[in-house]
Design a protein around this motif. Structure first.
Motif, PDB file in Angstrom:
ATOM      1  N   LEU A   5      48.446  51.259  29.238  1.00 12.56           N
ATOM      2  CA  LEU A   5      47.524  50.202  29.617  1.00 12.56           C
ATOM      3  C   LEU A   5      46.493  50.679  30.622  1.00 12.56           C
ATOM      4  CD1 LEU A   5      49.938  47.180  29.905  1.00 12.56           C
ATOM      5  CD2 LEU A   5      48.207  47.614  28.173  1.00 12.56           C
ATOM      6  N   GLY A   9      41.535  52.745  31.914  1.00 11.77           N
ATOM      7  CA  GLY A   9      40.939  52.515  33.222  1.00 11.77           C
ATOM      8  C   GLY A   9      40.644  53.827  33.910  1.00 11.77           C
ATOM      9  N   MET A  84      33.302  48.699  36.887  1.00 18.71           N
ATOM     10  CA  MET A  84      34.732  48.388  36.951  1.00 18.71           C
ATOM     11  C   MET A  84      35.017  46.941  36.547  1.00 18.71           C
ATOM     12  SD  MET A  84      35.669  51.367  37.564  1.00 18.71           S
ATOM     13  CE  MET A  84      37.444  51.266  37.779  1.00 18.71           C
ATOM     14  N   ASN A  85      34.039  46.296  35.955  1.00 18.50           N
ATOM     15  CA  ASN A  85      34.215  44.959  35.376  1.00 18.50           C
ATOM     16  C   ASN A  85      34.391  43.858  36.409  1.00 18.50           C
ATOM     17  OD1 ASN A  85      34.060  46.334  33.025  1.00 18.50           O
ATOM     18  ND2 ASN A  85      36.127  45.918  32.312  1.00 18.50           N
ATOM     19  N   GLY A  88      32.505  40.936  35.328  1.00 15.74           N
ATOM     20  CA  GLY A  88      33.062  40.131  34.254  1.00 15.74           C
ATOM     21  C   GLY A  88      33.710  38.857  34.764  1.00 15.74           C
ATOM     22  N   CYS A  89      34.352  38.948  35.930  1.00 16.41           N
ATOM     23  CA  CYS A  89      34.998  37.764  36.502  1.00 16.41           C
ATOM     24  C   CYS A  89      34.114  37.068  37.539  1.00 16.41           C
ATOM     25  CB  CYS A  89      36.319  38.139  37.180  1.00 16.41           C
ATOM     26  SG  CYS A  89      37.650  38.488  36.020  1.00 16.41           S
ATOM     27  N   TYR A  92      27.525  38.579  37.236  1.00 18.33           N
ATOM     28  CA  TYR A  92      26.569  39.637  37.579  1.00 18.33           C
ATOM     29  C   TYR A  92      25.796  39.288  38.840  1.00 18.33           C
ATOM     30  CZ  TYR A  92      27.780  42.126  33.398  1.00 18.33           C
ATOM     31  OH  TYR A  92      28.487  42.841  32.454  1.00 18.33           O
ATOM     32  N   ASN A  97      32.631  33.213  38.128  1.00 13.68           N
ATOM     33  CA  ASN A  97      32.870  32.695  36.773  1.00 13.68           C
ATOM     34  C   ASN A  97      34.356  32.414  36.695  1.00 13.68           C
ATOM     35  OD1 ASN A  97      30.551  32.486  35.246  1.00 13.68           O
ATOM     36  ND2 ASN A  97      30.530  34.612  34.655  1.00 13.68           N
ATOM     37  N   MET A  98      35.084  33.348  36.081  1.00 16.94           N
ATOM     38  CA  MET A  98      36.541  33.251  36.084  1.00 16.94           C
ATOM     39  C   MET A  98      37.058  33.430  37.500  1.00 16.94           C
ATOM     40  SD  MET A  98      36.990  35.853  32.923  1.00 16.94           S
ATOM     41  CE  MET A  98      38.749  36.125  33.153  1.00 16.94           C
ATOM     42  N   ALA A 125      47.148  37.070  44.055  1.00 21.08           N
ATOM     43  CA  ALA A 125      48.133  36.470  43.148  1.00 21.08           C
ATOM     44  C   ALA A 125      47.527  35.729  41.960  1.00 21.08           C
ATOM     45  CB  ALA A 125      49.026  35.516  43.928  1.00 21.08           C
ATOM     46  N   GLU A 126      46.309  35.232  42.100  1.00 25.66           N
ATOM     47  CA  GLU A 126      45.780  34.389  41.026  1.00 25.66           C
ATOM     48  C   GLU A 126      44.908  35.154  40.040  1.00 25.66           C
ATOM     49  OE1 GLU A 126      44.153  30.810  42.647  1.00 25.66           O
ATOM     50  OE2 GLU A 126      46.078  30.221  43.504  1.00 25.66           O
ATOM     51  N   GLY A 127      45.230  36.434  39.845  1.00 22.59           N
ATOM     52  CA  GLY A 127      44.579  37.149  38.769  1.00 22.59           C
ATOM     53  C   GLY A 127      43.760  38.357  39.180  1.00 22.59           C
ATOM     54  N   PRO A 129      43.141  41.898  39.952  1.00 23.75           N
ATOM     55  CA  PRO A 129      43.947  43.119  39.806  1.00 23.75           C
ATOM     56  C   PRO A 129      43.934  43.952  41.088  1.00 23.75           C
ATOM     57  CG  PRO A 129      42.290  42.929  38.047  1.00 23.75           C
ATOM     58  CD  PRO A 129      41.934  41.938  39.120  1.00 23.75           C
ATOM     59  N   TRP A 131      43.259  47.346  42.708  1.00 25.62           N
ATOM     60  CA  TRP A 131      42.473  48.522  42.319  1.00 25.62           C
ATOM     61  C   TRP A 131      42.861  49.765  43.106  1.00 25.62           C
ATOM     62  CZ3 TRP A 131      39.499  48.284  38.100  1.00 25.62           C
ATOM     63  CH2 TRP A 131      39.215  47.005  37.602  1.00 25.62           C
TER      64      TRP A 131
ATOM     65  N   PRO B 159      51.015  32.297  38.290  1.00 27.17           N
ATOM     66  CA  PRO B 159      49.615  32.076  38.715  1.00 27.17           C
ATOM     67  C   PRO B 159      48.690  33.229  38.361  1.00 27.17           C
ATOM     68  CG  PRO B 159      51.053  32.467  40.603  1.00 27.17           C
ATOM     69  CD  PRO B 159      51.946  32.350  39.412  1.00 27.17           C
ATOM     70  N   LEU B 160      49.279  34.383  38.033  1.00 27.94           N
ATOM     71  CA  LEU B 160      48.444  35.515  37.608  1.00 27.94           C
ATOM     72  C   LEU B 160      47.557  35.120  36.434  1.00 27.94           C
ATOM     73  CD1 LEU B 160      48.094  38.515  38.335  1.00 27.94           C
ATOM     74  CD2 LEU B 160      49.749  39.049  36.556  1.00 27.94           C
ATOM     75  N   GLY B 163      43.593  33.993  36.734  1.00 27.10           N
ATOM     76  CA  GLY B 163      42.473  34.933  36.746  1.00 27.10           C
ATOM     77  C   GLY B 163      42.256  35.640  35.427  1.00 27.10           C
ATOM     78  N   LYS B 164      43.046  35.341  34.416  1.00 30.30           N
ATOM     79  CA  LYS B 164      42.863  35.977  33.104  1.00 30.30           C
ATOM     80  C   LYS B 164      42.213  35.038  32.097  1.00 30.30           C
ATOM     81  CE  LYS B 164      45.159  39.269  35.036  1.00 30.30           C
ATOM     82  NZ  LYS B 164      44.335  40.234  35.777  1.00 30.30           N
ATOM     83  N   GLN B 478      30.099  48.344  28.569  1.00 26.61           N
ATOM     84  CA  GLN B 478      31.325  48.019  29.266  1.00 26.61           C
ATOM     85  C   GLN B 478      32.429  48.998  28.921  1.00 26.61           C
ATOM     86  OE1 GLN B 478      30.422  45.185  30.915  1.00 26.61           O
ATOM     87  NE2 GLN B 478      32.146  45.627  32.236  1.00 26.61           N
ATOM     88  N   TYR B 480      36.594  49.716  28.772  1.00 27.71           N
ATOM     89  CA  TYR B 480      37.803  48.888  28.679  1.00 27.71           C
ATOM     90  C   TYR B 480      38.734  49.195  29.843  1.00 27.71           C
ATOM     91  CZ  TYR B 480      42.187  46.859  27.313  1.00 27.71           C
ATOM     92  OH  TYR B 480      43.345  46.119  27.324  1.00 27.71           O
ATOM     93  N   ILE B 481      39.025  48.217  30.648  1.00 30.00           N
ATOM     94  CA  ILE B 481      40.011  48.326  31.714  1.00 30.00           C
ATOM     95  C   ILE B 481      40.980  47.167  31.518  1.00 30.00           C
ATOM     96  CG2 ILE B 481      40.407  48.394  34.196  1.00 30.00           C
ATOM     97  CD1 ILE B 481      37.428  49.178  34.502  1.00 30.00           C
ATOM     98  N   PRO B 485      37.782  41.642  32.257  1.00 32.91           N
ATOM     99  CA  PRO B 485      36.918  41.251  31.145  1.00 32.91           C
ATOM    100  C   PRO B 485      36.299  42.464  30.432  1.00 32.91           C
ATOM    101  CG  PRO B 485      36.501  39.877  33.047  1.00 32.91           C
ATOM    102  CD  PRO B 485      37.419  40.977  33.510  1.00 32.91           C
ATOM    103  N   VAL B 593      32.360  26.856  33.472  1.00 30.44           N
ATOM    104  CA  VAL B 593      32.399  28.300  33.640  1.00 30.44           C
ATOM    105  C   VAL B 593      31.189  28.910  32.933  1.00 30.44           C
ATOM    106  CG1 VAL B 593      33.745  30.381  33.233  1.00 30.44           C
ATOM    107  CG2 VAL B 593      34.887  28.246  33.754  1.00 30.44           C
TER     108      VAL B 593
END
Lengths: 245, 644
Positions: A5, A9, A84-85, A88-89, A92, A97-98, A125-127, A129, A131, B159-160, B163-164, B478, B480-481, B485, B593
């Motif tokens: 996975l 990265g 590093m994306n 994306g969350c 830009y 966003n997310m 904790a809420e998403g 990552p 790094w 809760p993870l 953020g996904k 982009q 992929y990581i 996203p 969003v």
């Protein structure tokens, strides 16, 4: 499974590092890794119970971002933010966003440079990552420098100033900062001494480093009395100021 | 509650005065806004026309619908109510003559915010609702005043997952099957809960958060099978659909959306109508080397089922990353409608709506199954309003496109090649990395997003909330990581020509044309409900919930709710044999969003279920004046009723 996975990265990261060292062209973007805050220092930093404000002046002062305001580091940080994306969350334009808005001065986990560093390094904790396994510290600090350049963070100086002010206003709390009992609303101290902000000030507040509205100078003594004035009830005369040194 | 009444009644009157001519939607909505602003100036001058008797209504398209599994008329067991996805209620107590007297019967706050996209279910005397993350389920006893909470089930997902989820922490709801409530948790588990006790029957991990996958779709049940799929087209996941055993959760089959024919469950029975979808392992060869592994094509939308052929129908999401230059090729089977055997999962046909998608045009929107005369010939079709703004009428036995006409403003395509079965791409609207491309229409969320349409066998029309939106887009290449996203689309949305963001329309599936529409200043991202009372319902992102004359498109009633409406209205019969309408208020999802919320009037979040009835009467709440047939009761008497 995990290796599979994260591998892409690492590939992206290697590409990115290549790009970075190329554009650095002799690494003139700031101090070497040795000049960065240590992991121990960072982990000692309080998370920040009020949107990232720490009342520890000393800790805040000790950890400015070595890349702060360095245009090259900010540019590299921005490139990393896209590669590093992060975008994306957080979008830009970094307005969220997310993931949350990074420009609005609201920070769940603290808005000081070192606290933002921790959020990136350790994840949240809420998403968010973690790094730390993919980016070396100096790269994370550059991303922090970019985020700082957007204007939504807390500055080390301002936080230190606030902390100093807190110390001046409520010396009892500051001096017992490490004592848990000090954080419980004290029955020994009158309310107007533990929570100065609860009472509206009769006159505009003055801060250290700013010309006080009524005092002619900004000497330490004057500043103290300005702090004392804040906690006064509007109708009562100022109580005797008794700051501890 | 006094204020909304008069305008509502007034609009009913004004709407009728416009008769049945087409394309008077502009006038109607303009009038509606005027009435909102100025009260009811037209009432005296324009007396209501005589109400059209419901029985005299005519079917404009000749469409018929199979309402299997034919659940009890007053109940609602799945998100779409039936296999065909009609969202049609056979109840007719509430009709075009009395709908103006709809009032709030009771409300229910579920204690969560974020987008409330799910429809409540009604089984027997119990209503079941599920919240956005943390995905709490409630059972409400409809036989008690105020809908007493029977039980609460808290699955405590990780809760993870927050953020996904690309587009808010939503769920699109529950399905009821064999005494169980089955739904998906945002953290990639499917759970079954005993409907009587609220105890968990089983919980199955279906995907990994570490890949960025989440689950938001509503499971779809046929007999003893329940079908589920994943979300994550913006995260570079591998999309899939799976069938589970309702009683045990055991996985019966799983079909991936990309990769080899073996993974996609493509075999000898697979017969796509068009030659460009024929060949071996196209789920690999239509991608650059290995990129199918992170190709998206998740399955987060609706599923329908034809009992006649035992086929399920569903669509896959956009391909990942959203930067098209990184993945030359058709990118099969992303943005594709599949027909699969429900028992084996083997694909029977497929149809890619947007080959090599460049704009985030998922094909996950609902496939409405009906039988319609097309060009004078009876056809078994599915009608699909795609994100790409084409309305497809497709032969559901073969995958042949019979009609494809735009239902919303678009400029990415200059026309449709029916021979090839492909839209013709406008080269001026193809994004290039690092170049800002202005005014691409529709935007990422399409001419219509997931919000499901409804159909009426009485009018033969389909009703849908659609969008009138464009985007300015800049692509960024982009890498992929995992679990971040895999996206690259920097985008700002804005209104398309006309200035309105939303529109609610009636569509004739036989002619492929719009019959009427109502323009809305804000997005119309709620589901639609059609009823045998010839009233259709929908909500708006700024919080209006409206009832519309199904044939004429006139607004008969409106109620402003606490937050924006992106849920799905339903209708049910209470234990008191009274017809109710239920809808969630709670804006979120793709309406917030990646969207411009700066438009003044955009509401704050919420999480409240509203239930309406004629005069607001409900179980255990006795009106002061006994209800003597709602038709006969004078408005004045109605006004004087005391309610707690």
């Amino acid at each position: 499974m995990l290796n599979r996975l994260v591998q892409p990265g690492f590939i992206a990261f290697s590409v990115m590092l290549g790009a970075c060292s190329h554009s650095e062209g002799g690494s003139s973007t700031g101090p070497p890794a040795a000049g960065l805050p240590s992991a121990g220092e960072i982990s000692a930093l309080p998370m920040g119970h009020i949107a990232g404000v720490t009342d520890s002046a000393a800790l805040a002062r000790s950890m400015p971002n070595p890349y702060e305001g360095n245009p090259q580091a900010v540019a590299l940080g921005k490139a990393l933010y896209i590669k590093m994306n992060c975008a994306g969350c957080h979008a830009y334009n970094a307005k969220g966003n997310m993931g949350p808005d990074l420009t609005d001065t609201y920070w769940r986990y603290g808005g000081l440079p070192a606290q933002i560093y921790s959020s990136i390094h350790d994840g949240r904790a809420e998403g968010m990552p973690a790094w730390g396994s993919q980016l070396p510290p100096q790269e994370i600090w550059k991303v922090v420098a970019y985020i700082q350049s957007l204007g939504g963070t807390y500055s080390v100086e301002g936080t230190a100033r606030n902390a100093q002010r807190a110390e001046l206003i409520a010396p009892e709390l500051s001096s017992q900062r490490d004592d848990d009992a000090a954080f419980v609303p004290s029955t020994e101290a009158p309310p107007d001494e533990v929570s100065p902000a609860a009472e509206p000030a009769p006159a505009p507040m003055s801060y250290p480093g700013e010309p006080p509205s009524q005092a002619p100078t900004s000497s330490p003594a004057t500043t103290r009395s300005a702090g004392a004035r804040v906690r006064s009830p509007p109708t009562a005369p100022p109580p005797p100021a008794t700051p501890s040194p | 509650m006094a204020a909304p009444r008069k305008p509502a009644l007034c609009v009913r009157a004004a709407g009728s005065a416009y008769g049945t001519t087409r394309r008077r939607a502009d006038a109607v909505s303009a009038l509606w806004l005027a009435l909102l602003a100025y009260g009811c100036p037209l009432q005296a001058a324009d007396a209501p026309a005589a109400a059209t008797p419901a029985a005299s209504i005519s079917n404009l398209s000749g469409a018929t619908i199979n309402f299997a599994p034919n659940d009890p008329a007053g109940e609602w067991h799945s998100q779409a109510r039936d296999f065909a996805n009609s969202r049609y209620s056979p109840l007719d107590q509430i009709n075009i003559d009395n709908v103006g007297k709809l009032r709030i019967a009771w409300t229910f706050s579920d204690g969560t915010l974020h987008g409330h996209e799910a429809a409540p279910l009604v089984v027997g005397d119990t209503m079941y609702v599920v919240t956005p993350f943390p995905d709490i389920a409630y059972a409400l006893d409809l036989s008690k005043p105020g809908a007493f909470i029977k039980w609460t089930y808290k699955p405590n997902p990780s809760p993870l997952a927050i953020g996904k989820a690309c587009c808010d922490t939503v769920t699109r709801g529950i399905v009821y099957a064999n005494g169980k409530l089955i739904y998906n948790l945002l953290d990639d588990h499917t759970v079954a809960v005993d409907a009587k006790t609220g105890k968990e029957a089983w919980r199955i991990k279906m995907d990994n958060l570490e890949t960025g996958a989440t689950m938001t779709m509503a499971p779809f049940a046929v007999g003893n099978k329940v079908f589920v799929g994943n979300s994550g087209g913006e995260m570079g996941v591998q999309g899939w659909i799976a069938a589970l055993d309702v009683d045990t959760g055991r996985e019966l089959w799983r079909a991936y959306s990309t990769g080899s024919d073996k993974r996609v469950l493509i075999g000898a029975d697979f017969k796509p109508f068009y030659s460009w979808m024929k060949g071996k392992d196209l789920g690999v060869s239509t991608w650059p080397e290995g990129m199918w592994r992170h190709g998206g094509a998740s399955v987060w939308g609706w599923i329908s089922y034809d009992p006649g052929t035992n086929l399920i129908y569903y669509g896959t999401s956009n391909p990942s990353p959203r930067v098209p230059v990184q993945r030359p090729g058709y990118n099969l089977w992303a943005s594709t409608i599949f027909a699969r055997d429900a028992d084996t999962g083997m694909a029977r046909w497929a149809y890619q709506t947007t080959p090599h998608d460049q704009w985030d045009y998922d094909a996950v929107n609902e496939d409405m199954l009906m039988d319609v005369p097309v060009h004078g010939q009876a056809r078994k079709v599915l009608v699909h309003f795609d994100r790409n703004a084409y309305a497809y009428t497709i032969d559901r036995t073969s995958g042949e496109v019979l009609m494809a006409t735009p239902f919303a403003y678009l400029n990415w395509s200059t026309g449709f090649d029916l021979q090839a079965g492909q839209p013709i791409v406008n080269p001026e609207k193809e994004p290039k990395p690092g170049v800002k491309l202005d005014n691409v229409c529709p935007p990422d969320i399409g001419g219509k997003d997931w919000q499901p349409s409804a159909a009426s066998p009485r009018t033969g029309l389909i009703y849908a909330g659609i969008f009138n939106i464009c985007m300015d887009v800049t692509d960024h290449e982009q890498g992929y990581i995992a679990s971040t996203p895999y996206d690259g689309m920097d985008m700002q949305r804005h209104a398309a020509p006309g200035g309105n963001l939303g529109e609610f329309m009636a569509w004739n599936p036989a002619s492929g044309k719009k019959v009427w529409s109502i323009k809305e200043p804000f997005m119309t991202m709620s589901g639609a409900l059609a009823t045998a009372g010839d009233v259709v319902f929908y909500g708006t992102a700024d919080g209006w919930f409206r009832a519309v004359d199904a044939l004429r498109g006139s607004i008969l009633w409106s109620q402003k709710l606490a937050s924006g409406v992106i849920g799905q209205p339903i209708s049910y019969l209470g234990p008191d044999h009274r017809q109710y309408i239920a809808i969630y208020s709670g804006v979120g999802g793709a309406a917030t969003v990646r969207a411009d919320q700066s438009k003044s009037g955009f509401p704050a979040q919420g999480g409240t279920l509203y239930v309406f009835s004629i005069d607001g009467d409900s179980v255990g709440v006795q009106p002061v004046v006994p209800s003597a047939g709602t038709e006969a009761s004078a408005p004045a008497a109605s006004e004087n009723r005391g309610r707690p």
